[in-house]
Design a protein around this motif. Structure first.
Motif: not given
Length: 328
Positions: A222-223, A248, A251, A262, A271-272, A291
């Motif tokens: 995940h970021v 974004k 990712k 993710p 993933g965010l 990240i």
């Protein structure tokens, strides 16, 4: 190129310089000068022809060329690089222009700061990294030792390795790349100093590389994006938008490059994740993201994180996301 006539013997029956019988009824009366003259002419004519051909190949009189030889007769230097046009030759058929500089170095003039999380030497300086620093919203420890796989491969080793790979990829694109640490410090730097390094470099993008230490079964990457924070020394309002754009892109490219998904335990599958408790983000005045490349405590994720080939894919995905962001 050599040139030869139809016969090897210049004085054979078809010799053009030999008088015919109709003009020389008595062959013995032929002048003693004719044979040497024929020899001289036979030698001179091919030489003259070759000289004329060479002259024409080099451009003849040069047409509208000036006295300095810059006209058509000047020719093209043999030292010209393959695939490039001669001077002023872009409009000449059959020539190739040199590619524009931005095609070979699309990130020329861009500054990227890579922040390898933690430091392999932190484990020997636990008292130093426990010192509290101001992160705007509150105070936190200077740094931590990070996590590791069950077999002992540390997060700090992982982040440095990926950072080196990422640096190489970005430098090939023409970017100026700086690391917040390269295993060359006794410990740290502290999270507030990490932010200041990116700020002082006027970085166009900063990426902080980490790996998570969650429970087994929790997988994926995940970021982390900065939240809108305006408190104390922190003011992220100007960088929240561009940081989100950067995150974004990273990712998407990271997922495609590594073939991983993710996180299944944070971010609801997007993933965010947005956080306001990380000093490295709160104190940044330039676009920045973290990240978490995977979970070191999960055996399947650990198998990826400990693979050099996979780490190269991870760096490639980050690089592509950064390049996409900086090129707009």
């Amino acid at each position: 190129m050599s040139y030869s006539g139809p016969h090897s013997d210049p004085f054979g029956p078809s010799d053009p310089f030999q008088p015919s019988d109709s003009f020389a009824p008595d062959r013995p009366r032929r002048s003693w000068l004719r044979r040497p003259l024929a020899v001289a002419l036979a030698a001179l004519v091919p030489g003259a022809l070759l000289g004329w051909l060479a002259y024409e190949a080099l451009g003849g009189s040069g047409g509208d060329g000036g006295a300095d030889g810059a006209g058509a007769g000047a020719g093209v230097s043999s030292s010209a690089a393959p695939g490039t046009a001669p001077a002023g030759g872009d409009d000449q058929p059959g020539t190739l222009s040199a590619p524009p500089s931005e095609a070979s170095a699309p990130l020329e003039g861009k500054v990227v700061v890579i922040d390898p999380g933690h430091n392999p030497a932190n484990v020997r300086h636990t008292a130093d990294i426990a010192r509290q620093v101001d992160i705007g919203t509150n105070r936190k420890e200077c740094d931590t030792t990070g996590t590791s796989t069950n077999s002992g491969y540390s997060e700090a080793e992982f982040t440095l390795d990926v950072a080196h790979r990422l640096r190489t990829l970005l430098q090939r694109q023409g970017a100026t790349v700086k690391l917040t640490q390269d295993g060359d410090r006794a410990f740290g730097p502290c999270v507030d100093e990490r932010a200041r390094i990116g700020n002082a470099a006027h970085a166009d993008a900063v990426v902080s590389i980490h790996a998570d230490g969650s429970a087994a079964g929790n997988r994926g990457f995940h970021v982390i994006l900065p939240a809108t924070v305006h408190a104390g020394a922190a003011d992220t309002r100007a960088v929240v938008g561009p940081s989100k754009d950067l995150g974004k892109l990273i990712k998407n490219d990271f997922a495609r490059s590594t073939g991983t998904s993710p996180s299944n335990y944070i971010g609801d599958g997007t993933g965010l994740v947005t956080r306001e408790d990380l000093g490295g983000l709160n104190l940044s005045t330039v676009p920045k993201v973290f990240i978490e490349c995977g979970n070191m405590r999960d055996s399947k994720d650990a198998a990826l994180l400990t693979s050099g080939a996979w780490r190269q894919k991870a760096a490639q995905g980050m690089s592509e996301g950064i390049v996409g962001f900086l090129r707009g």
